[in-house]
Scaffold this active site. Structure first.
Site, PDB file in Angstrom:
ATOM      1  CG  ASP A  17      -1.803   1.084   1.394  1.00 39.16           C
ATOM      2  OD1 ASP A  17      -2.814   1.162   0.308  1.00 39.16           O
ATOM      3  OD2 ASP A  17      -1.901   1.997   2.155  1.00 39.16           O
ATOM      4  CD  GLU A  42      -2.602   2.685  -3.344  1.00 40.24           C
ATOM      5  OE1 GLU A  42      -3.642   2.980  -3.364  1.00 40.24           O
ATOM      6  OE2 GLU A  42      -1.984   2.153  -2.162  1.00 40.24           O
TER       7      GLU A  42
END
Length: 734
Positions: A417, A470
Site C-alpha cells: 500500500d 500501489e
C-alpha cells in the site's frame, strides 16, 4: 527531602541492600537478574523472590519436591532462605496468604535464550529468521514449556512483560537487557493464551503507556488491545501442488484475476456479526471458484484498533485480526483456497503506522520506529507516523514481516500500500515541510533500498510469491528486477488506466468522441511495467459512488456501459482486479459497517452482470491470447484506433501458438450494422463473448455467433454487427 542512605542504613539483608529492595518494590530496578535468581554460597544454594501479597513461601523443584522454606525479609513480599539443591535448576514457589495458595515458576531462575551469535546477527542486520529468532514464541527451556518474550527498546531504563499471569504488575517479570542490541528478553512459564503488554520505563524515568508487542502473533479483539501469547501454527498444509505450480511458472504470463475483499463486510451473519474464517472458507471460496477468480486479495487483516481504517492503520503486523477468529482459522482459510487453486493476497502497509498509544509510536520514550523530525516522521494525509527505513532494526522488522506471511501462512503475495508516499520525501508536503536526501533530491533513498531488499528477499526465498505495488506516479522500473535498477516488484497497479477509463465511461456517449484519447493513451505506456488493472475499493468510497452509479445514462444505459467497460477491461492487456460487490453492480457506495447488498442478485440486471463477470473470467483464463502476453507489446495490435466519430475501438490479442482474440467495443448507444474491422486472418470467426447478450441483461444484438473474414483487396476483414454500448470478442474457428 529524603536524605541519603548512610553506611548503617545501607546495611545488607543477606547480600541484598535495602536500597535494592526498595528499587524493586518501586519498579525502578532495571536488572533483578543480578539479585533475585538462585545464588550459590559456600553453604549451598539460596533462593530469593519477590511475590507481593504472599505471607509464606516455600520452594519446590519443577517435579514438585519440597526443597526449602523461605523467610520473609520485607513485609511487601521479599523472601529469602537456604534450599536443598545439589545443582542450579529452575524452581517453583508455593505462596500462601490466609487460606489462599498459588504457584509461581521463577522466571529469574532461567538463563537467557539469546546468545552472542543472536546479538551479532541482530547488529549486522540479518533478515531471514530474525522474526522467529527472538520473537515471543513458545519453546522449552531447561525442560520447561513457556514463552520467550523479547522486545527492542534500547532507550528504556526498565522493561517488563505484564499480563494476566502477573496481575499486570511491572515489578514481577522485569526483562534482561542485552546492551549490544537494545533487546530486552525473558523466558516465562505458565503464560499460555494470556493477554500481555510491555511496561517500559523511559529514558527519563517516565512510565510510558503499556505497549502491545510489535511481533505478537495474536491480539485481543478490539476495543481491547493487548497482545496474546499464541502457540506455533499446527496447520497441516495440503497445498503443495498449488505452491509448486506458481513457483514454476512466469506469473506475468498466467491469468490473474483478483477479487478484492474486505473480510468484515463481504457478508455478515444474520445478527450482524463478522463471519469467522471457517465461515468465510465455506462461503467465499466456493463463490470465487464459481466466479472464475484466480486470487482473493484481502484488505489488511492484520490487527488494527479502528474499523473505519479498514485495516490500513495497523498496530499488529504479525497478528491476523481477532475479528474473524484465531490465526489457525486464517491458516485453514488459506489452505482451503489453495486446495481449489485460488491464491490469497494480503494488502500490506509498511509505509506508515497509527499513533495509538499502545502502538509503535514513541515506543521506548524516543522516536524508535519513526523519524523524530515530523518533516520526515509524520504523514499529513493520514495523521500517522512514518517508519524510519534507515534504521536496520526497523527494516528488519518490516522485511521479516513480509517473509513471515509467506512462510507461516503460505500467502501468495503482498499488495504493498501507498508506495508513492514512501518514494518521495515531499509527498503531500509544501516547500519547507520536507528534508531533502543526501544529494539534495526529493527521492527517499532509504525507502528505495528497503523496497529493493524486501522484494529481493521475497522473490529469492519464496518462489511463486508475488509483490504488487500501489504506486500512482511515473517512478520508473517499479516492476523491474533490482539488478536492472528497478524496485523489484512483480506487478504495479495501473492507476492511469483506472483514472482515464472511469473518466471516459462516466461521460455521456455524445461527448465521448471528444475524449477518444482517454482510452487510447494508456497503450503508450501499457508495457512499461507489469500492470494490474485495478477497480478497487478506493473507487467506491468517500462519496465517489459505486461503479454502476458512475456510469452515464438511464438505468439501462448504466448497466450497458458497465458491461461494456468490463468487457473492455478484460480484453485490455494487464491483470485484473475487481472490488467485491461491483461484480453484481451494487448501487450503494461500499461501507465497512455492513454486508454487501446481496439481495440485488434477485433482479435480472444485477444477476446478469454477475454472470458476465464470471464468463469474462472464464474466457480470460481459457484463452491464452487474453493473458499470456499481458505484459509484452507483441501480444497487442490495434485494429481500429482512430474512429473518434463513432467511438469504436478494436484490437487483437495474441500469444505464440494460440488463436488470436479480437476485442471490439462500440461505446455509443447506436446499433451498427456492416461495420468493417480488419481481422487479419481469413475464415470464420466465432463470437466467444458479447456483453449485450440477453443472459447478461442486454438487448441480444450480435452476429449470430459467427462472422466471415475475407480478403478484400489485400486486407482481411469482416463486416460486423456492433451492439449498442457493448464489447464483443471474436476468435477464429480454425
Amino acid at each position: 527531602m529524603k536524605k541519603p542512605l548512610n553506611s548503617a542504613e545501607e546495611k545488607k539483608t543477606g547480600d541484598i541492600t535495602k536500597a535494592e529492595i526498595e528499587a524493586i518494590k518501586s519498579g525502578l530496578h532495571s536488572n533483578p537478574f543480578q539479585i533475585i535468581p538462585l545464588h550459590e554460597t559456600p553453604e549451598g544454594f539460596s533462593a530469593r523472590c519477590f511475590i507481593p501479597g504472599a505471607e509464606e513461601v516455600s520452594v519446590l523443584t519443577l517435579d514438585g519436591n519440597f526443597v526449602g522454606e523461605l523467610k520473609q525479609i520485607d513485609p511487601d513480599g521479599f523472601f529469602e532462605g537456604r534450599i536443598d539443591l545439589s545443582k542450579r535448576q529452575p524452581v517453583r514457589y508455593r505462596a500462601c496468604r490466609d487460606d489462599a495458595e498459588w504457584a509461581v515458576t521463577d522466571p529469574y531462575s532461567f538463563g537467557p535464550v539469546l546468545g552472542p551469535m543472536d546479538d551479532y546477527f541482530v547488529r549486522e542486520g540479518s533478515i531471514c529468521g530474525y522474526s522467529t529468532g527472538w520473537a515471543r514464541i513458545p519453546l522449552k527451556l531447561e525442560g520447561v514449556e513457556g514463552f520467550h518474550f523479547a522486545v527492542w527498546a534500547p532507550n528504556g531504563r526498565r522493561v517488563s512483560v505484564v499480563g494476566d499471569f502477573n496481575n499486570w504488575d511491572g515489578r514481577r517479570h522485569v526483562m534482561r537487557f542485552r546492551k549490544d542490541t537494545g533487546i530486552w528478553e525473558i523466558f516465562a512459564p505458565d503464560v499460555y493464551a494470556c493477554a500481555y503488554k510491555f511496561e517500559i520505563l523511559g529514558a527519563n524515568g517516565e512510565l510510558l503507556p503499556l505497549k502491545a508487542d510489535p511481533y505478537a502473533r495474536r491480539g485481543e479483539l478490539r476495543p481491547k488491545n493487548a497482545s496474546v501469547t499464541a502457540p506455533e501454527l499446527t496447520q497441516k498444509w495440503e497445498d503443495q501442488a498449488h505452491r509448486e505450480h506458481w513457483a514454476q511458472v512466469d506469473q506475468r504470463r498466467q491469468p490473474i484475476s483478483i477479487y478484492e475483499v474486505h473480510a468484515g463486510s463481504w457478508q455478515r451473519s444474520e445478527d450482524g456479526t463478522f463471519l469467522s474464517w471457517d465461515e468465510l472458507e465455506a462461503q467465499l471460496i466456493p463463490y470465487c471458484t464459481d466466479m472464475g477468480f484466480t486470487h482473493i486479495e484481502f484488505l489488511p487483516i492484520t490487527e488494527h484498533p479502528y474499523d473505519p481504517s479498514w485495516g490500513y492503520q495497523t498496530t499488529g503486523l504479525y497478528a491476523p485480526t481477532a475479528r474473524f477468529g484465531d490465526p489457525e482459522g486464517f491458516a485453514r482459510f488459506v489452505n482451503g483456497a489453495h486446495k481449489v487453486g485460488i491464491g490469497v493476497l494480503l494488502d500490506w502497509v509498511p509505509a506508515h503506522f497509527p499513533t495509538d498509544e499502545h502502538g509503535l509510536r514513541w515506543f521506548d520514550g524516543t522516536a524508535l520506529y519513526e523519524h523524530a523530525d515530523p518533516r520526515q516522521g509524520f504523514h499529513p494525509d493520514w495523521n500517522t507516523a512514518i517508519y524510519n527505513f534507515g534504521r536496520i532494526e526497523v527494516m528488519s522488522y518490516l522485511i521479516n514481516n513480509a517473509l513471515y506471511w509467506a512462510e507461516k501462512f503460505h500467502l501468495d503475495g503482498l499488495r504493498v500500500d501507498a508506495v508513492a508516499s514512501m518514494l518521495y520525501l515531499d509527498y503531500s508536503r509544501k516547500e519547507g515541510e520536507w528534508i531533502p536526501n543526501e544529494y539534495g533530491g526529493r527521492e527517499n533513498l532509504e525507502s528505495v533500498r528497503f523496497l529493493q531488499k524486501m522484494n529481493s528477499l521475497v522473490y529469492g526465498t519464496h518462489p511463486g510469491v508475488m509483490t504488487i505495488a500501489e504506486e500512482s506516479t511515473s517512478w520508473p522500473k517499479v516492476s523491474q528486477p533490482v539488478h536492472e535498477g528497478g524496485l523489484g516488484f512483480g506487478f504495479k497497479w495501473n492507476m492511469g488506466f483506472m483514472h482515464d477509463t472511469l473518466s471516459y465511461f462516466s461521460r455521456e456517449p455524445v461527448h465521448r468522441k471528444f475524449h477518444h484519447q482517454e482510452l487510447t493513451f494508456g497503450l503508450l505506456y501499457a508495457f512499461t511495467e507489469n500492470f494490474v488493472l485495478p477497480l478497487s475499493h478506493d473507487e467506491v468510497v468517500h462519496g465517489k459512488g459505486s461503479l454502476i452509479a458512475k456510469m452515464s445514462g438511464d438505468d439501462w444505459q448504466k448497466f450497458a456501459n458497465l458491461r461494456s467497460y468490463y468487457g473492455f477491461m478484460w480484453g485490455y492487456p494487464g491483470k485484473k482486479l475487481l472490488f467485491m460487490g461491483q461484480e453484481f453492480a451494487q448501487w450503494s457506495e461500499w461501507s465497512e459497517k455492513g454486508s454487501l447488498d446481496w439481495n440485488l442478485r434477485q433482479y435480472p440486471m444485477h444477476e446478469g452482470m454477475r454472470r458476465l463477470v464470471r464468463d469474462l473470467n472464464l474466457t480470460y483464463r481459457s484463452k491464452a491470447a487474453l493473458h499470456a502476453r499481458d505484459c509484452e507489446p507483441d501480444g497487442f495490435r490495434w485494429l481500429v484506433v482512430d474512429d473518434h466519430e463513432n467511438s469504436v475501438f478494436a484490437w487483437l490479442r495474441t500469444a505464440p501458438g494460440e488463436k488470436p482474440v479480437a476485442v471490439i467495443c462500440n461505446l455509443t448507444p447506436v446499433y451498427r450494422e456492416n461495420y468493417y474491422v480488419p481481422l487479419g486472418v481469413a475464415g470464420r470467426w466465432r463470437e466467444i463473448l458479447n456483453t449485450d447478450a440477453e443472459i447478461y441483461g442486454g438487448s441480444g444484438k450480435g452476429n449470430g455467433g459467427r462472422v466471415q473474414a475475407v480478403d478484400a483487396g489485400g486486407e482481411i476483414g469482416a463486416m460486423l454487427v456492433l451492439p449498442p454500448l457493448a464489447t464483443i470478442m471474436l476468435e477464429p474457428e480454425n
